[in-house]
Design an enzyme around this catalytic site. Structure first.
Site, mmCIF file in Angstrom:
data_model
loop_
_atom_site.group_PDB
_atom_site.id
_atom_site.type_symbol
_atom_site.label_atom_id
_atom_site.label_comp_id
_atom_site.label_asym_id
_atom_site.label_seq_id
_atom_site.Cartn_x
_atom_site.Cartn_y
_atom_site.Cartn_z
ATOM 1 N N ASN A 1 65.819 7.418 -76.376
ATOM 2 C CA ASN A 1 66.011 6.094 -75.788
ATOM 3 C C ASN A 1 64.745 5.313 -76.129
ATOM 4 O O ASN A 1 63.726 5.465 -75.452
ATOM 5 C CB ASN A 1 66.217 6.162 -74.279
ATOM 6 C CG ASN A 1 66.493 4.770 -73.705
ATOM 7 O OD1 ASN A 1 66.257 3.760 -74.375
ATOM 8 N ND2 ASN A 1 66.978 4.717 -72.478
ATOM 9 N N HIS B 1 71.176 4.536 -74.609
ATOM 10 C CA HIS B 1 70.776 3.496 -73.659
ATOM 11 C C HIS B 1 71.492 3.710 -72.346
ATOM 12 O O HIS B 1 72.702 4.008 -72.328
ATOM 13 C CB HIS B 1 71.110 2.101 -74.196
ATOM 14 C CG HIS B 1 70.397 1.814 -75.482
ATOM 15 N ND1 HIS B 1 69.056 1.543 -75.525
ATOM 16 C CD2 HIS B 1 70.829 1.820 -76.765
ATOM 17 C CE1 HIS B 1 68.696 1.377 -76.788
ATOM 18 N NE2 HIS B 1 69.759 1.550 -77.556
ATOM 19 N N ALA C 1 62.631 -0.851 -75.178
ATOM 20 C CA ALA C 1 62.475 -2.163 -75.844
ATOM 21 C C ALA C 1 62.146 -2.025 -77.329
ATOM 22 O O ALA C 1 62.436 -2.941 -78.118
ATOM 23 C CB ALA C 1 61.405 -2.978 -75.136
ATOM 24 N N GLU D 1 70.883 7.680 -80.593
ATOM 25 C CA GLU D 1 70.251 6.564 -79.870
ATOM 26 C C GLU D 1 70.965 6.401 -78.527
ATOM 27 O O GLU D 1 72.196 6.287 -78.491
ATOM 28 C CB GLU D 1 70.388 5.288 -80.711
ATOM 29 C CG GLU D 1 69.854 4.048 -80.022
ATOM 30 C CD GLU D 1 70.103 2.775 -80.837
ATOM 31 O OE1 GLU D 1 70.318 2.852 -82.073
ATOM 32 O OE2 GLU D 1 70.107 1.694 -80.211
ATOM 33 N N TYR E 1 69.399 0.215 -64.045
ATOM 34 C CA TYR E 1 69.035 1.482 -64.684
ATOM 35 C C TYR E 1 69.337 2.719 -63.827
ATOM 36 O O TYR E 1 69.020 3.833 -64.238
ATOM 37 C CB TYR E 1 67.550 1.455 -65.080
ATOM 38 C CG TYR E 1 67.244 0.372 -66.092
ATOM 39 C CD1 TYR E 1 67.878 0.357 -67.334
ATOM 40 C CD2 TYR E 1 66.343 -0.653 -65.814
ATOM 41 C CE1 TYR E 1 67.623 -0.643 -68.266
ATOM 42 C CE2 TYR E 1 66.065 -1.655 -66.737
ATOM 43 C CZ TYR E 1 66.720 -1.641 -67.960
ATOM 44 O OH TYR E 1 66.462 -2.624 -68.879
ATOM 45 N N ARG F 1 62.528 1.090 -59.595
ATOM 46 C CA ARG F 1 62.788 -0.355 -59.670
ATOM 47 C C ARG F 1 64.095 -0.587 -60.418
ATOM 48 O O ARG F 1 64.539 0.262 -61.173
ATOM 49 C CB ARG F 1 61.678 -1.068 -60.470
ATOM 50 C CG ARG F 1 60.334 -0.961 -59.815
ATOM 51 C CD ARG F 1 59.363 -1.981 -60.366
ATOM 52 N NE ARG F 1 58.121 -1.891 -59.606
ATOM 53 C CZ ARG F 1 57.104 -1.106 -59.941
ATOM 54 N NH1 ARG F 1 57.149 -0.397 -61.044
ATOM 55 N NH2 ARG F 1 56.030 -1.046 -59.191
ATOM 56 N N PRO G 1 59.095 2.973 -73.706
ATOM 57 C CA PRO G 1 58.282 2.288 -72.708
ATOM 58 C C PRO G 1 59.042 1.875 -71.447
ATOM 59 O O PRO G 1 60.195 1.438 -71.522
ATOM 60 C CB PRO G 1 57.766 1.050 -73.442
ATOM 61 C CG PRO G 1 58.646 0.899 -74.624
ATOM 62 C CD PRO G 1 59.126 2.268 -74.985
ATOM 63 N N ASN G 2 58.366 2.047 -70.337
ATOM 64 C CA ASN G 2 58.810 1.662 -68.986
ATOM 65 C C ASN G 2 59.824 2.627 -68.386
ATOM 66 O O ASN G 2 60.134 2.510 -67.196
ATOM 67 C CB ASN G 2 59.367 0.222 -68.969
ATOM 68 C CG ASN G 2 58.299 -0.792 -69.319
ATOM 69 O OD1 ASN G 2 57.236 -0.783 -68.713
ATOM 70 N ND2 ASN G 2 58.549 -1.628 -70.297
ATOM 71 N N ARG H 1 74.350 -7.569 -72.414
ATOM 72 C CA ARG H 1 73.114 -8.175 -71.927
ATOM 73 C C ARG H 1 72.638 -9.272 -72.891
ATOM 74 O O ARG H 1 73.408 -9.772 -73.701
ATOM 75 C CB ARG H 1 72.081 -7.059 -71.719
ATOM 76 C CG ARG H 1 72.585 -5.994 -70.732
ATOM 77 C CD ARG H 1 71.560 -4.928 -70.447
ATOM 78 N NE ARG H 1 70.399 -5.494 -69.786
ATOM 79 C CZ ARG H 1 69.239 -4.838 -69.634
ATOM 80 N NH1 ARG H 1 69.098 -3.606 -70.112
ATOM 81 N NH2 ARG H 1 68.233 -5.410 -68.999
HETATM 82 O O1 CA2 Z 1 69.473 0.497 -71.321
HETATM 83 C C1 CA2 Z 1 68.519 1.100 -71.805
HETATM 84 O O2 CA2 Z 1 68.372 2.318 -71.730
HETATM 85 C C2 CA2 Z 1 67.392 0.314 -72.494
HETATM 86 O O3 CA2 Z 1 66.935 1.086 -73.615
HETATM 87 C C3 CA2 Z 1 66.302 0.155 -71.468
HETATM 88 C C4 CA2 Z 1 65.137 -0.727 -71.935
HETATM 89 C C5 CA2 Z 1 65.652 -2.047 -72.509
HETATM 90 O O4 CA2 Z 1 64.568 -2.769 -73.073
HETATM 91 C C6 CA2 Z 1 66.716 -1.829 -73.576
HETATM 92 O O5 CA2 Z 1 67.178 -3.094 -74.007
HETATM 93 C C7 CA2 Z 1 67.870 -1.026 -73.025
HETATM 94 C C8 CA2 Z 1 64.197 -1.034 -70.760
HETATM 95 C C9 CA2 Z 1 63.654 0.160 -70.060
HETATM 96 C C10 CA2 Z 1 62.961 -0.305 -68.810
HETATM 97 O O6 CA2 Z 1 63.051 0.712 -67.851
HETATM 98 C C11 CA2 Z 1 62.857 0.373 -66.540
HETATM 99 C C12 CA2 Z 1 63.187 1.332 -65.623
HETATM 100 C C13 CA2 Z 1 63.055 1.077 -64.288
HETATM 101 C C14 CA2 Z 1 62.561 -0.148 -63.878
HETATM 102 C C15 CA2 Z 1 62.220 -1.104 -64.798
HETATM 103 C C16 CA2 Z 1 62.365 -0.849 -66.147
#
Ligand code: CA2
Length: 149
Positions: free
Chosen positions: A77, A103, A80, A101, A25, A20, A12-13, A110
């Site tokens: 990946n 990230h 969340a 896995e 990221y 953003r 997700p996201n 974090r």
């Molecule tokens: O660091 C990573 O790849 C994470 O899997 C990213 C997740 C986070 O919840 C994990 O703890 C670590 C969040 C992905 C959100 O992606 C976004 C991308 C652009 C803008 C906002 C959020």
């Protein structure tokens, strides 16, 4: 050796990548990352399928399809869902394919809630903190594991 089939799953996201929070990221879009992975896969002898969803059940359905369609391994990946999803863990255990896995960020630098993963102890490998390079490192690692088994 026959072409390897690898599924790359994004949780997700991650569809927002490059639009953003570039400080966390990076500035590459998901399409950029997928294109780079597909190119690298070709050079390593692997055919990649990529898929992103914001819905836990859709990610699980895609894992089940990979399990019944002769895939060799998974790069995931879970975003969340890493920190919340027993269901994703159960799906990965059920299909019994090696998975890495991934990230983008170093989750251990974090918030404490990101230090827990429901997947890490059953993963074949974990890569975190290299931005989009985490994915290419994961692909190289998975291909190497699959070729050496
Ligand atoms: O660091 C990573 O790849 C994470 O899997 C990213 C997740 C986070 O919840 C994990 O703890 C670590 C969040 C992905 C959100 O992606 C976004 C991308 C652009 C803008 C906002 C959020």
């Amino acid at each position: 050796m026959a072409q390897l089939k690898i599924l790359v799953l994004h949780g997700p996201n991650l569809n927002l990548l490059g639009t953003r929070e570039p400080e966390t990221y990076g500035s590459q879009t998901l399409a950029d990352i997928n294109a780079e992975l597909i190119d690298l896969g070709e050079s390593l002898g692997a055919e990649l399928s990529t898929y992103q969803s914001n819905h836990e059940g859709e990610l699980i359905d895609r894992l089940h399809l990979a399990g019944s369609n002769a895939f060799d391994g998974i790069i995931i990946n879970p975003a969340a869902y890493t920190h919340t999803s027993v269901a994703l863990r159960d799906a990965l255990l059920a299909i019994d394919l090696p998975f890495i896995e991934v990230h983008l960020s170093n989750v251990h630098q974090r918030e404490a809630f990101r230090h827990q993963s429901f997947l890490s102890d059953v993963a074949s490998g974990i890569i975190a903190g290299f931005g989009s390079t985490s994915y290419t490192l994961a692909l190289r690692g998975l291909v190497s594991q699959l070729q050496n088994k």
